[in-house]
Structures are given as structure tokens and as C-alpha cells.
Design a protein around this motif. Structure first.
Motif, short mmCIF file in Angstrom:
data_model
loop_
_atom_site.label_atom_id
_atom_site.label_comp_id
_atom_site.label_asym_id
_atom_site.label_seq_id
_atom_site.Cartn_x
_atom_site.Cartn_y
_atom_site.Cartn_z
N ALA A 238 0.87 -1.17 0.00
CA ALA A 238 0.00 0.00 0.00
C ALA A 238 0.91 1.22 0.00
O ALA A 238 1.72 1.39 0.90
CB ALA A 238 -0.89 -0.01 1.23
N TYR B 175 1.36 5.37 0.13
CA TYR B 175 0.66 6.57 0.54
C TYR B 175 1.62 7.74 0.61
O TYR B 175 2.82 7.57 0.75
CB TYR B 175 -0.03 6.39 1.91
CG TYR B 175 0.95 6.41 3.06
CD1 TYR B 175 1.21 7.61 3.74
CD2 TYR B 175 1.62 5.27 3.45
CE1 TYR B 175 2.13 7.64 4.78
CE2 TYR B 175 2.54 5.30 4.50
CZ TYR B 175 2.79 6.49 5.15
OH TYR B 175 3.70 6.52 6.17
N ALA C 298 -2.78 7.97 -2.48
CA ALA C 298 -2.82 6.58 -2.01
C ALA C 298 -3.03 5.65 -3.19
O ALA C 298 -3.70 5.99 -4.16
CB ALA C 298 -3.94 6.39 -1.00
N ALA D 133 -3.76 0.67 -0.70
CA ALA D 133 -3.97 1.44 0.53
C ALA D 133 -5.47 1.64 0.76
O ALA D 133 -5.95 1.54 1.90
CB ALA D 133 -3.26 2.78 0.45
N THR E 167 5.42 -0.50 8.10
CA THR E 167 5.57 0.64 7.19
C THR E 167 7.03 1.03 7.06
O THR E 167 7.75 1.13 8.04
CB THR E 167 4.76 1.85 7.71
OG1 THR E 167 3.39 1.48 7.78
CG2 THR E 167 4.93 3.06 6.82
N THR F 245 3.36 0.42 2.87
CA THR F 245 2.84 -0.31 4.02
C THR F 245 2.34 -1.66 3.56
O THR F 245 1.75 -1.77 2.49
CB THR F 245 1.67 0.48 4.66
OG1 THR F 245 2.17 1.76 5.09
CG2 THR F 245 1.08 -0.24 5.85
#
Length: 173
Positions: free
Chosen positions: A29, A31, A42, A46, A105, A124
Motif C-alpha cells: 500500500a 501513501y 494513495a 492502501a 511501514t 505499508t
């Protein structure tokens, strides 16, 4: 070879469509958030991870509101400062519409032309399954230790080198 986050930052050289396609193809993910934690950009991963249906729904959401622990965001920011603007595999429990989940993350600060931090960019991944496995291993280890300690016979675990990893009292006597 550049790291993943360097590649993300170098997306400015790509067309908008190519950059979006690249970000959405990541197995993580992605961001970007302002320094207060409001989402500025994002990836589709995400969006799904945090329980939204569309990218527009996650825009301006405050990531700090998703930490299960009240000081989660502060701990993340402290780790970022301690790492001189970068953090690797920061683990935290988050909450979302689908329940609680764990993330790891890797992130870094983004600076403007005057070298002033303006945003945080990160990748992440959901580590909920890994955390569950490790937790179960811990419970199994405690069960094994309790069983071995109560056994009427000697129980030991040795490395191939012969070093004792575990031995109950019957082995030690």
C-alpha cells in the motif's frame, strides 16, 4: 540499485498515467501524507487495506486516527525522527471498518526545494497473518515448556552443534 522509496520519488519523470499504474501495481500500500498525517495520495492497495471503496474516500483522512494505541502516531513520528527522516518496518496495530489489522511501514520524509520537510511517503504492508503465526508459535512454545516441565521423563532440544536450546529439570538432574 535504488530502494523502493527512491523509485517512488522519481515518479515525477513519468507521465501521470504511468505513475498511477506503477503505484497501483506495487504489492504494498503506497501513501503520501502531509506532516499532520492527512492522506494526499494513495494506491488502490492502501484504499483496500484501510477499508475504503475508492481513492477519493481516503483523501484527507487522518492516518493517526487509525492507530489502535493512542500514541501510535507519536511513536511513528519519533521513529521517523530517530531514523533521520526515514523509518523501516515500523509495526503498528491499526483499526478499520473490517476490524483491527497489523501493518509494517517503511517511510521517509519528503522535502521541498529549501530542504524543509513537507510530507511523508511510505509503503505499508499488512502483516496480520505473520503476527498471528508468531503469536501462535509463542503459545505453542509456552504449552510445550509447561508439558516438558511436568513430564516424568527428560525432554531436551539440542542444536545440531550439541548446544542445549531447552532442557527440563529431569535432563538437568
Amino acid at each position: 540499485m535504488p530502494d523502493k522509496l527512491t523509485l517512488i520519488t522519481d515518479l515525477e519523470s513519468l507521465s501521470y498515467e504511468d505513475a498511477i499504474a506503477f503505484i497501483n501495481d506495487l504489492p504494498f500500500a503506497y501513501y503520501r501524507a502531509d506532516l499532520d498525517g492527512h492522506v494526499l495520495a494513495a494506491s488502490s492497495n492502501a484504499v483496500q487495506m484501510f477499508g475504503y471503496g475508492r481513492v477519493e474516500e481516503i483523501m484527507n483522512v487522518k492516518l493517526g486516527d487509525y492507530y489502535v494505541e493512542p500514541d501510535g502516531r507519536e511513536r511513528f513520528m519519533a521513529a521517523l525522527a530517530e531514523g533521520e527522516g526515514a523509518v523501516d518496518n515500523f509495526e503498528a496495530e491499526m483499526r478499520g471498518p473490517k476490524g483491527n489489522f497489523w501493518v509494517a511501514t517503511t517511510a521517509k520524509l519528503i522535502y521541498d526545494a529549501q530542504n524543509i520537510p513537507i510530507a511523508i511517503e511510505g509503503l505499508t504492508r499488512d502483516i496480520s497473518e505473520q503476527r498471528k503465526i508468531l503469536q501462535n508459535l509463542g503459545q505453542d512454545a509456552r504449552f510445550f515448556e509447561a508439558f516438558a516441565s511436568a513430564a516424568d521423563l527428560g525432554v531436551a532440544i539440542l542444536k545440531t552443534s550439541g548446544q542445549v536450546v531447552f532442557a527440563n529439570q529431569q535432563v538437568l538432574d
